[in-house]
Design a protein around this motif. Structure first.
Motif, PDB file in Angstrom:
ATOM      1  N   LEU A  92       0.705  -1.253   0.105  1.00 54.10           N
ATOM      2  CA  LEU A  92      -0.085  -0.071   0.000  1.00 54.10           C
ATOM      3  C   LEU A  92       0.892   1.424  -0.088  1.00 54.10           C
ATOM      4  CD1 LEU A  92      -2.854  -1.045   2.581  1.00 54.10           C
ATOM      5  CD2 LEU A  92      -2.936  -1.045  -0.283  1.00 54.10           C
ATOM      6  N   THR A  93       1.774   1.058   0.549  1.00 48.33           N
ATOM      7  CA  THR A  93       2.967   2.460   0.782  1.00 48.33           C
ATOM      8  C   THR A  93       3.414   2.522  -0.739  1.00 48.33           C
ATOM      9  OG1 THR A  93       3.614   1.926   2.947  1.00 48.33           O
ATOM     10  CG2 THR A  93       4.832   3.531   1.641  1.00 48.33           C
ATOM     11  N   LYS A  94       3.960   1.699  -1.430  1.00 46.52           N
ATOM     12  CA  LYS A  94       4.173   1.838  -2.740  1.00 46.52           C
ATOM     13  C   LYS A  94       3.521   2.250  -3.658  1.00 46.52           C
ATOM     14  CE  LYS A  94       7.528  -0.345  -5.889  1.00 46.52           C
ATOM     15  NZ  LYS A  94       8.618  -1.347  -6.073  1.00 46.52           N
ATOM     16  N   ILE A  95       2.221   1.846  -3.465  1.00 38.33           N
ATOM     17  CA  ILE A  95       0.869   2.345  -4.338  1.00 38.33           C
ATOM     18  C   ILE A  95       0.738   3.779  -4.131  1.00 38.33           C
ATOM     19  CG2 ILE A  95      -1.286   2.072  -5.012  1.00 38.33           C
ATOM     20  CD1 ILE A  95      -1.058  -0.919  -4.684  1.00 38.33           C
ATOM     21  N   PHE A  96       0.779   4.071  -2.995  1.00 36.60           N
ATOM     22  CA  PHE A  96       0.390   5.522  -2.407  1.00 36.60           C
ATOM     23  C   PHE A  96       1.427   6.182  -2.869  1.00 36.60           C
ATOM     24  CE2 PHE A  96       1.242   8.750   0.720  1.00 36.60           C
ATOM     25  CZ  PHE A  96      -0.048   9.512   0.588  1.00 36.60           C
TER      26      PHE A  96
ATOM     27  N   PHE B 271      -8.834   0.140   1.656  1.00 34.34           N
ATOM     28  CA  PHE B 271      -7.865   1.234   1.787  1.00 34.34           C
ATOM     29  C   PHE B 271      -7.402   1.616   0.351  1.00 34.34           C
ATOM     30  CE2 PHE B 271      -3.951   3.296   2.081  1.00 34.34           C
ATOM     31  CZ  PHE B 271      -4.074   4.440   2.933  1.00 34.34           C
ATOM     32  N   LEU B 272      -7.066   0.210  -0.490  1.00 35.61           N
ATOM     33  CA  LEU B 272      -6.750   0.443  -1.805  1.00 35.61           C
ATOM     34  C   LEU B 272      -7.743   1.152  -2.728  1.00 35.61           C
ATOM     35  CD1 LEU B 272      -4.780  -0.123  -4.185  1.00 35.61           C
ATOM     36  CD2 LEU B 272      -5.596  -2.068  -4.200  1.00 35.61           C
ATOM     37  N   GLY B 273      -8.945   0.920  -2.269  1.00 39.24           N
ATOM     38  CA  GLY B 273     -10.427   1.591  -2.951  1.00 39.24           C
ATOM     39  C   GLY B 273     -10.318   3.196  -2.776  1.00 39.24           C
ATOM     40  N   VAL B 274      -9.977   3.449  -1.612  1.00 40.73           N
ATOM     41  CA  VAL B 274      -9.951   4.842  -1.112  1.00 40.73           C
ATOM     42  C   VAL B 274      -8.823   5.333  -1.963  1.00 40.73           C
ATOM     43  CG1 VAL B 274      -9.323   6.570   0.496  1.00 40.73           C
ATOM     44  CG2 VAL B 274     -10.716   4.428   1.158  1.00 40.73           C
ATOM     45  N   LEU B 275      -7.619   4.953  -2.097  1.00 37.86           N
ATOM     46  CA  LEU B 275      -6.450   5.659  -2.954  1.00 37.86           C
ATOM     47  C   LEU B 275      -7.063   5.554  -4.377  1.00 37.86           C
ATOM     48  CD1 LEU B 275      -3.316   3.585  -1.755  1.00 37.86           C
ATOM     49  CD2 LEU B 275      -4.031   5.826  -1.302  1.00 37.86           C
ATOM     50  N   SER B 276      -7.621   4.515  -5.074  1.00 35.77           N
ATOM     51  CA  SER B 276      -8.133   4.756  -6.436  1.00 35.77           C
ATOM     52  C   SER B 276      -9.098   5.501  -6.518  1.00 35.77           C
ATOM     53  CB  SER B 276      -8.559   3.228  -6.796  1.00 35.77           C
ATOM     54  OG  SER B 276      -7.735   2.140  -6.642  1.00 35.77           O
ATOM     55  N   VAL B 277      -9.910   6.056  -5.613  1.00 31.84           N
ATOM     56  CA  VAL B 277     -10.973   7.054  -5.706  1.00 31.84           C
ATOM     57  C   VAL B 277     -10.459   8.283  -5.745  1.00 31.84           C
ATOM     58  CG1 VAL B 277     -12.918   8.109  -4.764  1.00 31.84           C
ATOM     59  CG2 VAL B 277     -13.016   5.731  -4.787  1.00 31.84           C
ATOM     60  N   GLY B 278      -9.470   8.300  -4.839  1.00 30.91           N
ATOM     61  CA  GLY B 278      -8.809   9.795  -4.746  1.00 30.91           C
ATOM     62  C   GLY B 278      -7.798   9.948  -6.455  1.00 30.91           C
ATOM     63  N   LEU B 279      -7.436   9.139  -6.614  1.00 31.51           N
ATOM     64  CA  LEU B 279      -6.584   9.234  -7.987  1.00 31.51           C
ATOM     65  C   LEU B 279      -7.596   9.563  -9.160  1.00 31.51           C
ATOM     66  CD1 LEU B 279      -3.846   8.882  -9.258  1.00 31.51           C
ATOM     67  CD2 LEU B 279      -4.267   6.426  -9.885  1.00 31.51           C
ATOM     68  N   LYS B 280      -8.756   8.894  -8.966  1.00 32.54           N
ATOM     69  CA  LYS B 280      -9.810   9.407 -10.177  1.00 32.54           C
ATOM     70  C   LYS B 280     -10.411  10.712 -10.095  1.00 32.54           C
ATOM     71  CE  LYS B 280     -11.212   4.489 -10.790  1.00 32.54           C
ATOM     72  NZ  LYS B 280     -12.324   3.613 -10.466  1.00 32.54           N
TER      73      LYS B 280
END
Length: 426
Positions: free
Chosen positions: A327-331, A415-424
């Motif tokens: 998750l850290t690397k994806i973020f 949490f990964l879903g939260v990151l993806s929503v923020g990116l979109k």
């Protein structure tokens, strides 16, 4: 660090293009103010940038030393004061001594330098603090390496000499050595003084790194990104004198040290979390499963239910470390930090999502739950009487671990879903 021989700077091609307006005349005590319009921007070879926040006590000394260096070397240059909101008249002092003042409203050491570098016109930039701890009259070694093709040239205070009292013992013997060692280990950087405030660089090369941090961790970000991208990085000895100001420095040891460390952790999830996490998870999970069939004896040492409990905890902690690394690397990548990528990680990132993580997590949780239901059924069939404690716990521990891992997986997917929503949204 071995350096190559270069001709005297005064004999170089830039010596013939020096214009008087850039350099302070020798006779007057106060140099003439800098006038940018009098020199074409593409004629400037060196920009000396100093971040400034209420540096009235030492700013004039630093500027005069830098002006003296430009006069002595014949380098076509400019001096830029990146002011971060001074209220002590630093801006007026800077202009009186021939520097150009750039107002940077965003607060922070990194923010001031980013603003100053953006306003610079030189092919090369040498940055340094305006507290008279660095010697701006002796910059030849930096410029020599830059002209030789190095893209980042760091000063090394430990090689050049640290004046007694110039660096607190906490920084000298703990902070700088530890953080520099982490930087060399995690990022394969040759730099042994990560946090030297005097450094030079090719302006275009460093701007292409898209430096973003606004605080003191800006110093680490520059070295880390330059190392990760394979830029030519080197060190030259430099000296550190005692701070010339009467007030305390802006640097806060523990707060800013943590900010540096936190930044290094974001850029090194593999070595800090993934590798130890994977090892801990493998040892813990295998040990837990083996002990679910009965006690184990290795040499003179026996392992039973108590060991199984601790191994189960190790497996859960290790699994959390693996998840955190991913998750850290994806973020970091979503936020624009350029960290090393690999084909395996790219494939993994494409496959994991909120939905896939939720399915995997639910599957793990259900396996553990089934074992629990079976145990409950056996207990119920015996009329809820007494059970064999060790045998029951031996089977319950791996079931509990699987349920914990399943829940962790589901939450990581969310949490990964939260990151993806923020990116979109961006």
């Amino acid at each position: 660090m071995t350096t190559t021989d270069t001709p005297a700077l005064a004999d170089g091609p830039f010596a013939r293009t020096v214009e008087p307006a850039l350099l302070a005349p020798a006779a007057p005590a106060v140099p003439a103010p800098f006038v940018a319009a009098e020199t074409a921007a593409d004629a400037i070879e060196l920009s000396i940038v100093m971040p400034c926040l209420n540096e009235a006590e030492t700013l004039a000394t630093c500027i005069d030393k830098a002006q003296g260096y430009l006069r002595r070397s014949g380098v076509v240059g400019e001096i830029i004061i990146a002011d971060n909101g001074s209220t002590d008249g630093s801006q007026h002092i800077a202009r009186e001594h021939g520097a150009r003042v750039v107002d940077v409203p965003d607060k922070g050491y990194g923010a001031a330098l980013i603003g100053g570098i953006a306003a610079a016109s030189g092919t090369y930039v040498i940055m340094g603090d305006a507290d008279d701890s660095y010697d701006f009259s002796d910059l030849d070694a930096f410029l020599e390496r830059l002209r030789a093709g190095d893209e980042l040239v760091m000063g090394n205070r430990f090689r050049g000499g640290i004046e007694p009292g110039a660096m607190p013992p906490l920084h000298k013997y703990l902070g700088n050595p530890v953080l520099s060692t982490i930087g060399r280990l995690f990022f394969r950087s040759p730099i042994r003084d990560f946090h030297c405030g005097l450094r030079g660089f090719d302006r275009a090369a460093i701007q292409s790194l898209r430096l973003q941090t606004t605080g003191m961790e800006f110093a680490s970000e520059m070295v880390v990104k330059a190392s990760l991208e394979g830029r030519r990085v080197s060190e030259v000895p430099t000296t550190l004198k005692k701070d010339g100001r009467s007030r305390p420095p802006h640097l806060r040891s523990w707060r800013d040290g943590w900010r540096h460390l936190r930044f290094l952790l974001i850029f090194s999830p593999r070595w800090l979390f993934l590798v130890p996490g994977t090892a801990a998870f493998a040892i813990g999970m295998l040990g837990t499963l083996f002990l679910s069939f009965g006690p184990l004896v290795v040499g003179d040492i026996g392992f039973d239910v108590a060991s199984q409990v601790y191994l189960a905890a190790l497996a859960a902690v290790g699994y959390q470390g693996v998840i955190f690394a991913i998750l850290t690397k994806i973020f970091a990548q979503h936020e624009g930090f350029r960290i090393p990528r690999s084909r395996n990680f790219d494939r993994l990132e494409r496959r994991i999502s909120l939905e896939s993580s939720a399915l995997a997590g639910v599957a793990l949780f259900l396996v553990g739950l089934v074992v629990g239901v079976v145990q409950f059924s056996v207990w119920a069939s015996s009329g809820f009487g007494a059970l064999h404690a060790i045998a029951t716990v031996r089977a319950a521990i791996p079931a509990a671990v699987l349920m914990i891992l399943g829940a962790q997986t589901v939450m990581a997917g969310m949490f990964l879903g939260v990151l993806s929503v923020g990116l979109k949204r961006r």
